[in-house]
Design a protein around this motif. Structure first.
Motif, short mmCIF file in Angstrom:
data_model
loop_
_atom_site.label_atom_id
_atom_site.label_comp_id
_atom_site.label_asym_id
_atom_site.label_seq_id
_atom_site.Cartn_x
_atom_site.Cartn_y
_atom_site.Cartn_z
N GLU A 210 0.84 -1.19 0.00
CA GLU A 210 0.00 0.00 0.00
C GLU A 210 0.88 1.24 0.00
O GLU A 210 1.86 1.31 0.74
CB GLU A 210 -0.91 0.01 1.23
N SER A 212 1.28 5.62 0.01
CA SER A 212 0.67 6.88 0.46
C SER A 212 1.66 8.01 0.23
O SER A 212 2.86 7.79 0.10
CB SER A 212 0.27 6.81 1.94
N THR A 240 5.65 3.28 0.80
CA THR A 240 4.98 2.04 0.43
C THR A 240 5.25 1.01 1.51
O THR A 240 6.40 0.82 1.93
CB THR A 240 5.46 1.52 -0.93
N SER A 318 -2.26 7.89 -6.69
CA SER A 318 -1.72 6.54 -6.85
C SER A 318 -0.46 6.52 -7.69
O SER A 318 0.02 5.45 -8.07
CB SER A 318 -2.78 5.63 -7.48
#
Length: 332
Positions: A210, A212, A240, A318
């Motif tokens: 994930e 950010s 990440t 993203s």
């Protein structure tokens, strides 16, 4: 059990895995199988693909003699505790599973047994901020690279000490390498890991990661060092994280976009030889300007100069490029 049965092996809970390997004899079995493994054997190159008829497993008697255990009955019990998790039984004997290989690699690489260090040494590289010589050191499994004159890219909270970067690097990577060679190997090792994170794959366990963005709103880096709020010179940082094995990659967004095909094509068209996993990439990343165009939805514009042209990339949250414009003049 044949190699094709590997998918049927039971999954071992983390606590149970530690308990199994805590026994000295079992760990010696894993080590012995590692030492007897021949990586150049064609049957081992595609070890678990059933493409070769050869069975390169180690026989019980050979493994018993190698470990030097005194009781065959108890020795067999210890092997059974490892089987299906760290050791695979074949028609000919025993071999490591992939999990067994990972355990052995961790030890062989020295991540749990060695504490090497590099005394601070000046290397053949110059600071992207002030062109002063760069110095490198190694401690606690991390390579620290600093400028010999300025405070670098990241500073501590007090603003009196800083680095260009600090990257984890396995101790085995220092073997047979000069400080200069270790410096470049560290960049190659970590930038290739970053590339995997960028593509959404954890380089350690292959799970989904994930990402950010950390955007410093009041960003005001000073002339000597970084911003007093975020303690860095770059405003936007990408993080990440793998929530399965807790691996993490964190760094300037400007470095992350140097793996993007649009940017690679732009540099290629301008005759620039670009290798992502390199000091040149780190240098080039410091020339990129960053602007937050919008926050809802997030839109970030990065401007990359090259010769008399510049490439403007607009990214969403993203890190997908939603717009790319090439301008022919830096002053235009």
């Amino acid at each position: 059990m044949s190699r094709g049965d590997a998918a049927d092996a039971a999954t071992l809970a983390p606590d149970d895995a530690f308990a199994v390997l805590a026994n000295e004899t079992r760990f010696e079995i894993v080590r012995a199988l590692w030492e007897l493994y021949e990586p150049d054997d064609p049957a081992n190159v595609v070890k678990f693909a059933d493409l070769y008829d050869g069975d390169t497993a180690v026989t019980f008697s050979e493994l018993y003699d190698r470990v030097g255990y005194g009781d065959t009955g108890n020795f067999n019990y210890h092997i059974e505790q490892l089987t299906d998790h760290f050791v695979r039984r074949t028609d000919s004997g025993y071999e490591l599973t992939e999990a067994g290989f990972e355990i052995a690699r961790a030890v062989i690489a020295g991540t749990v047994s060695e504490r090497p260090s590099i005394d601070t040494a000046e290397i053949d590289a110059t600071c992207p901020r002030c062109d002063a010589p760069v110095v490198v050191s190694y401690e606690n499994h991390h390579v620290k690279v600093s400028c010999s004159q300025c405070l670098g890219i990241w500073q501590n909270a007090a603003g009196d000490e800083g680095v260009l970067f600090t990257f984890a690097f396995p101790p085995a990577g220092l073997s047979h390498r000069t400080p200069d060679e270790a410096f470049h190997a560290t960049l190659a090792y970590n930038f290739n890991r970053i590339r995997s994170f960028i593509h959404g794959v954890c380089p350690d366990c292959s799970s989904v990661v994930e990402g950010s963005l950390d955007i410093c709103e009041p960003h005001e880096p000073g002339g000597r060092g970084g911003c007093p709020d975020c303690h860095r010179r770059h405003r936007i940082e990408v993080s990440t994280v793998c929530n399965r094995c807790k691996s993490v990659a964190r760094g300037p967004l400007t470095i992350a976009i140097f793996a993007h095909p649009t940017l690679i094509s732009f540099l290629h068209d301008h005759g620039a030889v670009h290798h992502f996993a390199s000091w040149e990439t780190f240098h080039l990343a410091q020339t990129v300007s960053e602007d937050v165009v919008d926050t809802d939805p997030v839109r970030i514009r990065l401007t990359v100069p090259c010769d008399d042209d510049r490439l403007q990339l607009t990214l969403d949250e993203s890190l997908e490029v939603v717009d790319a414009i090439t301008k022919l003049s830096v002053d235009g």
